[in-house]
Design a protein around this motif. Structure first.
Motif, PDB file in Angstrom:
ATOM      1  N   LYS A 656       0.950  -1.357  -0.014  1.00 23.01           N
ATOM      2  CA  LYS A 656       0.108  -0.054  -0.065  1.00 23.01           C
ATOM      3  C   LYS A 656       0.899   1.206  -0.072  1.00 23.01           C
ATOM      4  N   THR A 657       0.509   2.170  -0.747  1.00 25.34           N
ATOM      5  CA  THR A 657       1.316   3.474  -0.903  1.00 25.34           C
ATOM      6  C   THR A 657       0.273   4.608  -1.120  1.00 25.34           C
ATOM      7  N   GLN A 658       0.663   5.896  -0.851  1.00 24.17           N
ATOM      8  CA  GLN A 658      -0.019   7.099  -1.175  1.00 24.17           C
ATOM      9  C   GLN A 658       0.591   7.768  -2.083  1.00 24.17           C
ATOM     10  N   THR A 659       1.824   7.518  -2.721  1.00 22.16           N
ATOM     11  CA  THR A 659       2.452   8.218  -3.486  1.00 22.16           C
ATOM     12  C   THR A 659       2.759   7.554  -4.804  1.00 22.16           C
ATOM     13  N   ASP A 660       2.895   8.410  -6.082  1.00 19.88           N
ATOM     14  CA  ASP A 660       3.187   7.706  -7.130  1.00 19.88           C
ATOM     15  C   ASP A 660       4.395   6.846  -7.171  1.00 19.88           C
ATOM     16  N   ILE A 661       4.512   6.035  -8.179  1.00 19.53           N
ATOM     17  CA  ILE A 661       5.710   5.146  -8.141  1.00 19.53           C
ATOM     18  C   ILE A 661       6.522   5.179  -9.648  1.00 19.53           C
ATOM     19  N   LEU A 662       7.765   4.832  -9.577  1.00 20.32           N
ATOM     20  CA  LEU A 662       8.457   4.951 -10.919  1.00 20.32           C
ATOM     21  C   LEU A 662       9.046   3.374 -11.429  1.00 20.32           C
ATOM     22  N   LEU A 663       8.505   3.135 -12.536  1.00 22.06           N
ATOM     23  CA  LEU A 663       8.639   1.751 -13.164  1.00 22.06           C
ATOM     24  C   LEU A 663      10.088   2.079 -13.946  1.00 22.06           C
ATOM     25  N   SER A 664      11.262   1.375 -13.523  1.00 27.24           N
ATOM     26  CA  SER A 664      12.424   1.462 -14.409  1.00 27.24           C
ATOM     27  C   SER A 664      12.790  -0.152 -14.914  1.00 27.24           C
ATOM     28  N   ALA A 665      13.059   0.097 -16.071  1.00 30.42           N
ATOM     29  CA  ALA A 665      13.202  -1.094 -16.891  1.00 30.42           C
ATOM     30  C   ALA A 665      14.381  -1.140 -17.735  1.00 30.42           C
TER      31      ALA A 665
END
Length: 754
Positions: A656-665
């Motif tokens: 659970k998180t209230q912040t945006d997340i960064l996808l790195s690939a």
């Protein structure tokens, strides 16, 4: 005479007057002596009863109640035919020295039997090590830590018994009663919750089973676990086999839908594979009690004869004969006696510590069974070969309706115990290509004897004969890779080994000539439609008619695999996890394989949460595999995995998180200069598009995409997918023989909270 009353209440003549001796009787002392005698008897008998009952009665019942389908005799029959007698004999053998020996030897024996009763109860009910399933595959005794745990339990229990020796000598009988009551209660619960599903054995081979019709026959032999690549190697080595199977076609590129016998056999009878969309019992009800090749041919006037070793292939009212093949191959009272030995062996095995189990198991040549029935007789390989030889000898031709015979033999399935000449090695041997080939050749020779007998009877030419397996064995086979080299399937296909590759041999009526080898892309679910087609009947089943024009290579085949053991799944009536593979081409071509989808039946939020910042690796052992949904190619590369198709997706159970997340690939696009110069990529989270871009450099590069927190699933897993409209196979571009639709190669992937 003088009466006196004392605290002990003595009554009697207490003087010697007149030369008479007067007797004084102490009632309290007498009561104490009787009580001590009863207590001593209880303390002697009950520890012995606990041990003998554990091994012969309650322990055996717990085994039987959970595995009744494995026995051809009922528990009541086994009680009358041996278990009760053995229990009485064992009880007397143990009890006599306890009663006859004077202390301290008698007390030591009493305490020893109580100790053994407690530890056998512990191993049989509380600490049951998982060493594998008694289905022919080798048991696992390699985990030495279990030996240490069990040894520690014995030492601690022995120390407790020595420290509390006097207390246990007086009150140990109460411990014995408690453990007997607990097991009896468990037995009552088992009887209530798990009713027996056993099918009675026979006193003789059913008289209808060996009857062959002069009006036409279908012989349907299933050789359990016979692998196509093993048969092909035997063909190359034994050139005579081509002439020994005249009119047969060998479909070398055949597949099965499942490595599980109770799923693959019904699929070969109905043309409908199990796709994990219903319970196992519901699938069986539809497949085995509904429309199948049995019922269809019965409606067409065929007499139906069934010989099977498995309880889940039950009898039906329209069968002419039904036979449950026993192991060892025996009948009546002898079959019951062999069942008693088998049941006692398993009971003793379960109740012994880990370091003693191999002495009972003896590499599959069980101690009591080999002692009472003869070495090797309990192996299904020998039992089923004996049955086939017996059936072959008794085959008789009569006039009458045409007949269909379904004969399922559990051979050359593991354990591997025989040489090529069918002689017993003496124990189970390692599952290698050479050992598997040896047992397979033995099985094949016995099957050829059956074929020759049909020739002698004059019914071979007009008969339709099928010889196939339910799945391949556990031996890897060669797969062609995208660069033209080969790799062992056990390394390229995760835990599949040779399971997708069943033997499939078919002789149409009146077919002649040496064995023909076909490259037609066949599967076992084609069998019902093929049978009806070859008999000139309307093929009312799905599947391809393998001898029809244009049946060969424009199709996809599907293989369903699960890491959940088939016995665990059968107990729960479902598979909690499975992978669906699509094979678009030859089964021997790795580039034809694709993971179409992976499923978990358990709620997705039961899966372990992904921890932000964790790097997911790719390749053959990549950690990304735990989150696969669909669209990923099979590969032998240890570092990267290509997408396969126009889209690929993962299911990620985020914290659970209230912040945006960064996808790195870190990814590399599939490019071919002058033919395909870029790969367009669309990234979606759930159904929402969050990024669209194009990659034009044919090298690994880092891409980063922000995912709004609001798109993450609060419960369960979030679908992360990439759409690749430009994905294409190298074979279409004529740059390599690789038939996979390549888009992006992934090296690593991670998600970080912003």
């Amino acid at each position: 005479m003088q009466y006196r009353r004392s605290e002990a209440t003595d009554i009697g003549l207490n003087s010697k007057k007149g030369g008479l001796y007067f007797l004084s009787v102490n009632f309290s002392s007498l009561k104490k002596e009787k009580g001590a005698l009863r207590l001593d008897l209880l303390s002697s008998v009950l520890p012995v009863l606990l041990l003998s009952t554990n091994l012969c009665l309650l322990g055996t019942f717990h085994i039987y109640a959970s595995n009744s389908g494995e026995f051809v005799a009922s528990f009541q029959e086994m009680l009358v035919s041996g278990l009760v007698s053995l229990w009485l004999i064992l009880t007397l053998i143990l009890l006599v020295p306890v009663l006859l020996l004077k202390n301290p030897w008698g007390q030591t024996l009493r305490l020893t039997f109580l100790f053994l009763g407690v530890v056998t109860y512990t191993h049989g009910n509380l600490l049951v090590w998982d060493v594998g399933v008694l289905d022919g595959t080798p048991l696992d005794f390699t985990k030495s830590g279990r030996n240490l745990v069990d040894l520690a339990i014995w030492l601690v229990a022995a120390a407790i018994f020595l420290k509390w020796r006097q207390v246990l000598l007086r009150q140990g009988w109460q411990v014995a009663i408690l453990l007997l009551v607990l097991q009896a209660a468990g037995a009552i619960q088992l009887q209530w919750t798990k009713p027996a599903s056993r099918i009675d054995g026979s006193d003789t081979l059913p008289p209808e089973l060996p009857i062959v019709s002069s009006q036409g026959n279908v012989f349907h032999l299933v050789l359990d676990g016979f692998q196509a690549s093993i048969f092909e190697s035997l063909l190359e080595r034994e050139n005579r086999l081509g002439a020994d199977l005249p009119g047969f076609t060998f479909f070398r590129d055949s597949t099965t839908s499942s490595p599980v016998t109770y799923l693959s056999i019904p699929a070969s009878l109905t043309g409908v594979p199990y796709r994990f969309d219903t319970t196992i019992s519901h699938y069986h009800e539809q497949a085995l009690n509904g429309q199948n090749i049995y019922s269809e041919l019965a409606e067409k006037g065929y007499s139906i004869d069934i010989a099977t070793p498995v309880w889940w292939n039950p009898p039906r009212s329209f069968y002419s004969s039904y036979f449950r093949v026993p192991a060892p191959y025996s009948f009546g009272s002898e079959a019951t006696r062999t069942s008693v030995a088998k049941l006692l062996d398993v009971s003793l095995f379960r109740q012994t510590p880990h370091f003693l189990k191999p002495l009972v198991y003896r590499s599959g040549n069980w101690w009591l069974s080999s002692l009472l029935n003869g070495a090797g007789t309990q192996f299904e390989h020998f039992a089923h070969n004996s049955f086939l030889l017996d059936l072959t000898d008794q085959l008789t031709v009569i006039d009458g309706s045409p007949r269909y015979k379904f004969i399922h033999l559990v051979t050359p399935h593991a354990p591997l115990v025989t040489r090529e000449d069918c002689s017993f090695i003496g124990h189970e041997v390692e599952y290698t290509f050479e050992n598997t080939a040896a047992q397979s050749l033995c099985t094949l020779e016995n099957s050829l004897n059956f074929v020759r007998r049909l020739m002698e009877l004059g019914v071979y030419d007009e008969s339709l004969i099928l010889i196939h397996s339910d799945h391949g064995g556990g031996v890897g086979f060669d797969l062609k890779t995208s660069d033209g080299n080969t790799v062992d399937s056990s390394k390229a296909l995760d835990r599949l080994w040779g399971n997708p590759l069943p033997l499939l041999l078919i002789k149409p009526p009146y077919a002649q000539g040496r064995l023909h080898i076909s490259d037609t892309w066949a599967e076992l679910s084609d069998i019902p439609a093929t049978i009806l087609d070859l008999l000139g009947l309307e093929p009312n089943f799905p599947g391809t008619r393998l001898f029809a024009e244009g049946s060969s290579k424009n199709r996809s085949r599907y293989f369903y695999n699960s890491l959940i053991h088939r016995n665990d799944a059968a107990a729960k009536d479902r598979f909690d996890q499975f992978t669906e593979y699509e094979i678009r081409g030859s089964v021997y071509d790795l580039t034809a394989w694709d993971i179409r989808s992976e499923h978990e039946v358990n709620p997705l939020n039961d899966r372990e949460k992904y921890i932000f910042g964790t790097r997911l690796s790719f390749g053959t052992e990549g950690t990304f595999r735990a989150f696969i949904e669909s669209g990923w190619a099979m590969s032998t590369d240890k570092a990267i995995t290509w997408t396969n198709g126009k889209a690929a997706s993962l299911l990620i159970p985020f914290e659970k998180t209230q912040t945006d997340i960064l996808l790195s690939a870190r990814v590399k696009p599939f490019l071919a200069p002058g033919l395909i110069d870029s790969q367009r990529v669309t990234v979606r989270v759930g159904g929402s598009e969050i990024s669209r871009f194009s990659l034009e450099k044919g090298e690994f590069q880092m891409i980063e995409v922000e995912i709004p927190a609001g798109l993450l699933m609060a419960d369960g897993s979030t679908r992360i997918s990439v759409e690749l409209p430009d994905a294409i196979s190298p074979s279409q571009l004529n740059v390599s023989p690789d038939r996979r639709m390549l888009g992006l190669a992934f090296y690593e992937l991670q998600f970080e909270a912003r």
